[in-house]
Design a protein around this motif. Structure first.
Motif, PDB file in Angstrom:
ATOM      1  N   SER A 161       0.863  -1.178   0.000  1.00 46.37           N
ATOM      2  CA  SER A 161       0.000   0.000   0.000  1.00 46.37           C
ATOM      3  C   SER A 161       0.898   1.226   0.000  1.00 46.37           C
ATOM      4  O   SER A 161       1.960   1.232   0.639  1.00 46.37           O
ATOM      5  CB  SER A 161      -0.899   0.013   1.241  1.00 46.37           C
ATOM      6  OG  SER A 161      -1.760  -1.111   1.257  1.00 46.37           O
ATOM      7  N   TYR A 162       0.499   2.247  -0.732  1.00 45.45           N
ATOM      8  CA  TYR A 162       1.287   3.484  -0.760  1.00 45.45           C
ATOM      9  C   TYR A 162       0.996   4.317   0.485  1.00 45.45           C
ATOM     10  O   TYR A 162      -0.104   4.238   1.037  1.00 45.45           O
ATOM     11  CB  TYR A 162       0.965   4.272  -2.030  1.00 45.45           C
ATOM     12  CG  TYR A 162       1.523   3.664  -3.287  1.00 45.45           C
ATOM     13  CD1 TYR A 162       2.859   3.813  -3.607  1.00 45.45           C
ATOM     14  CD2 TYR A 162       0.712   2.927  -4.143  1.00 45.45           C
ATOM     15  CE1 TYR A 162       3.388   3.246  -4.767  1.00 45.45           C
ATOM     16  CE2 TYR A 162       1.226   2.354  -5.310  1.00 45.45           C
ATOM     17  CZ  TYR A 162       2.566   2.524  -5.606  1.00 45.45           C
ATOM     18  OH  TYR A 162       3.090   1.963  -6.748  1.00 45.45           O
ATOM     19  N   ASP A 179       2.863   7.097  -5.011  1.00 46.96           N
ATOM     20  CA  ASP A 179       2.086   6.452  -6.070  1.00 46.96           C
ATOM     21  C   ASP A 179       3.065   5.824  -7.046  1.00 46.96           C
ATOM     22  O   ASP A 179       4.290   5.978  -6.933  1.00 46.96           O
ATOM     23  CB  ASP A 179       1.186   7.469  -6.785  1.00 46.96           C
ATOM     24  CG  ASP A 179       1.936   8.706  -7.253  1.00 46.96           C
ATOM     25  OD1 ASP A 179       2.982   8.546  -7.929  1.00 46.96           O
ATOM     26  OD2 ASP A 179       1.503   9.821  -6.936  1.00 46.96           O
ATOM     27  N   ASP A 210       3.725   6.400 -10.276  1.00 43.64           N
ATOM     28  CA  ASP A 210       4.548   7.303 -11.080  1.00 43.64           C
ATOM     29  C   ASP A 210       5.718   7.853 -10.268  1.00 43.64           C
ATOM     30  O   ASP A 210       6.844   7.966 -10.775  1.00 43.64           O
ATOM     31  CB  ASP A 210       3.693   8.466 -11.607  1.00 43.64           C
ATOM     32  CG  ASP A 210       2.883   8.080 -12.837  1.00 43.64           C
ATOM     33  OD1 ASP A 210       3.223   7.049 -13.457  1.00 43.64           O
ATOM     34  OD2 ASP A 210       1.916   8.788 -13.170  1.00 43.64           O
ATOM     35  N   SER A 211       5.466   8.199  -8.996  1.00 42.69           N
ATOM     36  CA  SER A 211       6.547   8.693  -8.143  1.00 42.69           C
ATOM     37  C   SER A 211       7.596   7.610  -7.912  1.00 42.69           C
ATOM     38  O   SER A 211       8.795   7.871  -7.929  1.00 42.69           O
ATOM     39  CB  SER A 211       5.987   9.175  -6.800  1.00 42.69           C
ATOM     40  OG  SER A 211       5.077  10.233  -6.977  1.00 42.69           O
TER      41      SER A 211
END
Length: 301
Positions: A134-135, A155, A157-158
């Motif tokens: 989980s982020y 997330d 993309d990060s």
């Protein structure tokens, strides 16, 4: 008196000299980096170096912990020819964060959910690796120290952006460790460093950033990044966990980093070259036990 070679001249060196001298152990600094080290003199043989070089390494009975730079350490180790409280194998084992966590997990000790990624991999592999998390997640180099290169990603993309930078580093052929960890993030976790000496708990500190730093979004409680270490009376559960971690790894002198979040208490990392803090932050008899470990190590010659 025993002569102890110490390859650091930072905080630990200054703190241990007098207490160990009072227990019959003379501590001397041996410089291993940012210098030249004569390796050999060709045909002359006999260990290399002139008389002044040899004198620098003569007369030691025992070494404290193997040098952090392994290439230079091999030369200094050959010149000193002494047993180490923590030798090369101990330093290497502790430096491999993934290896430590795998060994502890296999022994049934609690650790954060962690996945090792070995570059090069494509984005699909990273996406698959993080699917169970989980982020936010923590991304960290597998063998760096002092919080270097550790980041969080909120997330996918990060996360892929952080990985892009790691890929640039790992693309360089001389980079030794091309792995990194994806790890669960434990929000508001309390960060402890427990000290193990001769296999037994010897005290602990809590490392904590200032309230102002935390309000600015800082979260890495590394002393080298501004956190303060305060001596604490670690509960029995934490003491036993730190001792078990040292026993699993087979390292008698070890810093064990614990994270406490809610009801969870996990081993996050270990350090076979731990900084010694002020004696007031440790258990009574800390230096007696440390001196005893040094003396027993010296007796192995």
């Amino acid at each position: 008196m025993l002569r102890l070679a110490m390859t650091t001249d930072a905080e630990t060196f200054d703190r241990v000299r007098e207490p160990l001298a009072a227990r019959g152990i003379t501590v001397k600094h041996v410089q291993t980096k940012e210098r030249s080290l004569r390796v050999s003199d060709g045909e002359r043989g006999g260990g290399g170096g002139d008389d002044s070089d040899e004198a620098e390494f003569d007369g030691f009975d025992v070494g404290f912990v193997y040098p952090s730079r392994l290439m230079e350490g091999a030369v200094v180790d050959a010149r000193l020819s002494v047993p180490w409280v923590n030798g090369r194998d101990a330093v290497l084992a502790s430096r491999n964060k993934a290896g430590v966590l795998a060994a502890l997990d296999d022994a049934g000790l609690p650790t954060p959910r962690t996945t090792l990624v070995s570059n090069p991999v494509d984005e699909a592999a990273v996406t698959e690796a993080v699917a169970a998390f989980s982020y936010p997640v923590v991304v960290k180099p597998n063998s760096a120290t002092r919080g270097v290169g550790v980041a969080t990603a909120g997330d996918l993309d990060s996360l892929l952006g952080v990985v892009d930078y790691l890929n640039l580093v790992h693309d360089y052929r001389a980079t030794g460790d091309k792995s990194y960890l994806i790890q669960e993030f434990l929000p508001d976790a309390r960060d402890y460093r427990a000290m193990i000496v001769d296999g037994a708990y010897a005290g602990a500190v809590r490392r904590e950033l200032s309230a102002d730093a935390r309000e600015r979004g800082r979260w890495k409680h590394n002393v080298h990044r501004g956190a303060e270490a305060t001596g604490v009376d670690l509960p029995e559960r934490g003491r036993e966990l730190a001792e078990r971690a040292a026993d699993v790894l087979g390292i008698d002198y070890l810093g064990v980093d614990l994270l406490a979040a809610g009801d969870r208490l996990v081993v996050n990392e270990t350090n076979a070259r731990p900084t010694v803090d002020a004696a007031t932050k440790y258990e009574p008899g800390f230096y007696d036990r440390l001196a005893g470990l040094i003396e027993r190590t010296a007796a192995r010659t």
